[in-house]
Design a protein around this motif. Structure first.
Motif, short mmCIF file in Angstrom:
data_model
loop_
_atom_site.label_atom_id
_atom_site.label_comp_id
_atom_site.label_asym_id
_atom_site.label_seq_id
_atom_site.Cartn_x
_atom_site.Cartn_y
_atom_site.Cartn_z
N ARG A 27 0.86 -1.18 0.00
CA ARG A 27 0.00 0.00 0.00
C ARG A 27 0.90 1.23 0.00
N PHE A 28 0.54 2.25 -0.80
CA PHE A 28 1.34 3.46 -0.81
C PHE A 28 0.46 4.65 -1.16
N THR A 29 0.89 5.82 -0.74
CA THR A 29 0.11 7.05 -0.97
C THR A 29 0.86 8.07 -1.82
N ASP A 30 2.10 7.79 -2.12
CA ASP A 30 2.93 8.65 -2.95
C ASP A 30 3.39 7.82 -4.14
N MET A 31 3.02 8.26 -5.35
CA MET A 31 3.32 7.47 -6.53
C MET A 31 4.80 7.15 -6.68
N ARG A 32 5.66 7.96 -6.12
CA ARG A 32 7.10 7.71 -6.22
C ARG A 32 7.51 6.43 -5.50
N GLU A 33 6.70 5.99 -4.55
CA GLU A 33 7.00 4.76 -3.82
C GLU A 33 6.88 3.53 -4.71
N LEU A 34 6.14 3.66 -5.82
CA LEU A 34 5.97 2.53 -6.73
C LEU A 34 7.30 2.06 -7.29
#
Length: 218
Positions: free
Chosen positions: A206-213
């Protein structure tokens, strides 16, 4: 549609994952319910709020009583909501930067319940359409998400990339359900963890900042 040899595949939902959607999904769902009720395809006391619009339409299809002209009216209504909601849509934060970073490493595909032409236009207008190998809309599916139909369609299109090397990124439980039932991983971008848990959807991340992808793909 670009072609390249990649060992991995990444599928993106569109609304509220790539684009900040302004589609009135609640209004769309109510409109679909009212059309189905008018056509006596569902009962007036149905708890329509607990379904997605796609589930209501699929329910009508499964009844065997959905007439062609009624289905056309329904999809015309849905298309109007989509057209209005996607007008002037903006990107989610950091989408362009992330796509630019990962586009050479894996197949990038969009899977949306929206009409394919509308999705292509929205992605072109926001300047990211060229990043994707393929854009799959409802015309390519036998049933909309949460059905895995679209996932299966994509996997057939890329026979050299096995299911275990695919991941779907989306904001809703319907994305996760489509991924899980399609035999691929699901990563949740924002969205309601409680709704996902209630529907038996368990993301690998789960992530909320696309950069974490980017870190998920390393």
């Amino acid at each position: 549609m670009k072609k390249q040899k990649c060992r991995y595949g990444l599928i993106f939902d569109m609304d509220n994952t790539l684009l900040q959607s302004n589609i009135d999904f609640a209004g769309m769902k109510r409109a679909v319910f009212e059309l189905l009720t008018e056509s006596e395809l569902c009962k007036p006391d149905l708890d329509w709020r607990s379904y997605t619009a796609s589930q209501l339409i699929e329910m009508a299809r499964q009844s065997g009583r959905l007439r062609k002209e009624t289905e056309v009216r329904i999809w015309d209504t849905v298309a109007e909501f989509e057209k209005e909601g996607m007008h002037g849509a903006k990107l989610e934060p950091y989408v362009t930067e992330v796509l630019d970073q990962i586009c050479g490493d894996c197949h990038l595909v969009v899977l949306t319940n929206n009409a394919c032409v509308a999705a292509q236009e929205a992605l072109k207008e926001t300047g990211i359409g060229h990043y994707f190998d393929y854009i799959v809309g409802r015309e390519q599916m036998t049933a909309l998400k949460p059905s895995p139909s679209g996932v299966h369609y994509i996997l057939r299109h890329y026979p050299d990339v096995p299911a275990e090397r695919w991941m779907l990124v989306g904001d809703s439980w319907i994305d996760g359900k489509a991924a899980q039932d399609g035999g691929i991983k699901f990563a949740a971008y924002k969205g309601s963890g409680e709704d996902m848990k209630k529907k038996g959807v368990y993301p690998v991340a789960r992530f909320t900042d696309m950069r974490e992808l980017v870190n998920l793909l390393l």
